[in-house]
Write an enzyme that holds these catalytic residues in place. Sequence first.
Site, mmCIF file in Angstrom:
data_model
loop_
_atom_site.group_PDB
_atom_site.id
_atom_site.type_symbol
_atom_site.label_atom_id
_atom_site.label_comp_id
_atom_site.label_asym_id
_atom_site.label_seq_id
_atom_site.Cartn_x
_atom_site.Cartn_y
_atom_site.Cartn_z
ATOM 1 N N GLN A 125 0.720 -1.180 0.002
ATOM 2 C CA GLN A 125 -0.049 0.036 -0.065
ATOM 3 C C GLN A 125 0.865 1.242 0.105
ATOM 4 O O GLN A 125 1.961 1.463 0.739
ATOM 5 C CB GLN A 125 -0.957 -0.181 1.157
ATOM 6 C CG GLN A 125 -0.276 0.204 2.400
ATOM 7 C CD GLN A 125 -1.257 -0.159 3.725
ATOM 8 O OE1 GLN A 125 -1.910 -1.091 3.884
ATOM 9 N NE2 GLN A 125 -1.317 0.827 4.480
ATOM 10 N N GLY A 152 8.356 24.385 14.833
ATOM 11 C CA GLY A 152 8.566 23.909 16.250
ATOM 12 C C GLY A 152 9.860 24.469 16.887
ATOM 13 O O GLY A 152 10.579 25.067 16.155
ATOM 14 N N TRP A 153 10.278 24.247 17.952
ATOM 15 C CA TRP A 153 11.438 24.715 18.603
ATOM 16 C C TRP A 153 12.922 24.550 17.830
ATOM 17 O O TRP A 153 13.330 25.370 17.582
ATOM 18 C CB TRP A 153 11.439 24.531 20.055
ATOM 19 C CG TRP A 153 12.715 25.070 20.835
ATOM 20 C CD1 TRP A 153 13.661 24.407 21.118
ATOM 21 C CD2 TRP A 153 12.581 26.472 21.348
ATOM 22 N NE1 TRP A 153 14.416 25.423 21.834
ATOM 23 C CE2 TRP A 153 13.764 26.401 21.950
ATOM 24 C CE3 TRP A 153 11.906 27.240 21.162
ATOM 25 C CZ2 TRP A 153 14.406 27.873 22.564
ATOM 26 C CZ3 TRP A 153 12.161 28.766 21.797
ATOM 27 C CH2 TRP A 153 13.211 28.898 22.414
ATOM 28 N N GLU A 209 9.250 29.311 15.697
ATOM 29 C CA GLU A 209 9.576 30.086 16.841
ATOM 30 C C GLU A 209 10.984 30.651 17.027
ATOM 31 O O GLU A 209 12.136 29.800 17.164
ATOM 32 C CB GLU A 209 9.294 28.834 18.026
ATOM 33 C CG GLU A 209 7.977 28.192 18.071
ATOM 34 C CD GLU A 209 8.211 27.004 18.925
ATOM 35 O OE1 GLU A 209 8.811 27.048 20.012
ATOM 36 O OE2 GLU A 209 7.248 26.313 18.994
ATOM 37 N N TYR A 291 1.682 28.119 28.422
ATOM 38 C CA TYR A 291 2.498 27.347 29.106
ATOM 39 C C TYR A 291 3.964 27.865 29.083
ATOM 40 O O TYR A 291 4.389 28.450 28.089
ATOM 41 C CB TYR A 291 2.300 25.974 28.850
ATOM 42 C CG TYR A 291 2.076 25.673 27.587
ATOM 43 C CD1 TYR A 291 3.201 25.424 26.738
ATOM 44 C CD2 TYR A 291 0.739 25.605 27.140
ATOM 45 C CE1 TYR A 291 3.163 25.374 25.322
ATOM 46 C CE2 TYR A 291 0.659 25.287 25.674
ATOM 47 C CZ TYR A 291 1.798 25.180 24.966
ATOM 48 O OH TYR A 291 1.546 25.213 23.590
ATOM 49 N N ASP A 292 4.955 27.213 30.127
ATOM 50 C CA ASP A 292 6.304 27.590 29.894
ATOM 51 C C ASP A 292 6.521 29.027 30.450
ATOM 52 O O ASP A 292 7.408 29.502 29.672
ATOM 53 C CB ASP A 292 6.708 27.099 28.552
ATOM 54 C CG ASP A 292 6.967 25.500 28.256
ATOM 55 O OD1 ASP A 292 6.634 25.029 29.054
ATOM 56 O OD2 ASP A 292 7.354 25.260 27.427
#
Length: 452
Positions: A125, A152-153, A209, A291-292
């Site tokens: 597949q 992302g970071w 970021e 957050y953080d």
Amino acid sequence: MRRTALARTAVALSSLALLATLSPAAASAGGRPPAHGSGHTKPELRRVGYFTQWGVYGRDFQVKDMDTSGQAARLTHINYAFGNISPEGTCFTGNVPGEADAWADYVRPLGAADSVDGVADTADQPLAGNFNQLRELKAEHPGLKVMISLGGWSWSTHFSDAVRTPESRRALVSSCIDLYLRGDLPRDGARGGPGAAAGVFDGIDIDWEWPGSAGDSDTVYRPEDKRNFTALVREFRVQLDALAAEQRGRHGQRRHYELSAFVPTAPAKIDAGFEVRRIMRDFDFVNLQGYDFHVSGEPVTAQQSALRARGDFSVQQTVRDWKRRGAPARKLVVGMPFYGQGWTGVQGGGDGMGQPASGPAPATFANGYEDYKALRRLAASDAYTVHRDRRGGHAWIFDGTTLWTYDDPAVLRAKAAYVRSEGLGGAMFWSLDGDTADGELTAAVDRGLRRR
């Protein structure tokens, strides 16, 4: 949190930069919620949960677990973390340690026990791995949308270079749309090929970021990132709309590809990288860092995700700062953590909050960072005492030496009530694999958001 859980936490410990994370889940009691779009007179508040590519390994959190936990029935969006950008300025995938994982994305075969539809993958597949399971999950939950989160970071490294000119922005956006929305995956044996992943993704989530200010140690940033980010968002909107028009002409079906972003809480980072009024015209919504606010690499214990905090970072402060700069409330989605930040060697006694500590607390995958499901067990033990700042809207546990600050169902219900009272766009969670097996946190947020 953006790259791998271990990498992100390592950055949090080495720098005191504000990071980002969060996810939703479902409950075992009270039955499943109504299907997406089933008879609501008001627009449904968004419930956006991050699914981490690497969570299928050490945490053994599979796409199927979002179904069996009840999370999928309570989500409107899944953000798949992450897609990466090459030094040449294009979206890419492959099997490059630390840079791309096509094996997890679409090559890895799953057996019947780990498949959403209960059918094992075959050798021939063209689509397997997480992407195929997401396709199966969407078939089980019509109306559930899946977004590819870019960056992302750790993987925001090349954004600044990739968006410097109109030509480079067009090339970047076109490559991302071809790879993820048209589904033209590189061939890997029987896997991949033109259109192999078509229909899996419903939009793009930009997790740069941070434009215009420091992020990870190798992430390039420039003052002109701010205007280039605006131009990038516009280019995404134009090309996404063009794709929708093309497909409508071919199939006669009207479709809207969504565009979102993960955005920071610190006012300095907002002002350095975001022309808020202009970008919000093109975004369907943005996910606010919730957050953080403080991390376990800091020398003193502190809240990491308070709803309200005088003279400190908080959810309320973040919402107000984005609204003051021109963001519509209905497009602001509040980030909520399914993990905690922890310190050990805490001095001074009392409830442990605001006290000096010797370092990050030992944890399962990375010191100073622990999934909610593990913290829930600690909170239920005789060793720890649960403390709450009800006015501030946050909680922590302390055993006299080690402190963990985190969100539990009570905190999340208060945040959901705040989202409703402020007319905001919903809730986002980093990340779904931190929730309990029965989706306790996702269920708490879902119930809170559905109250009228």
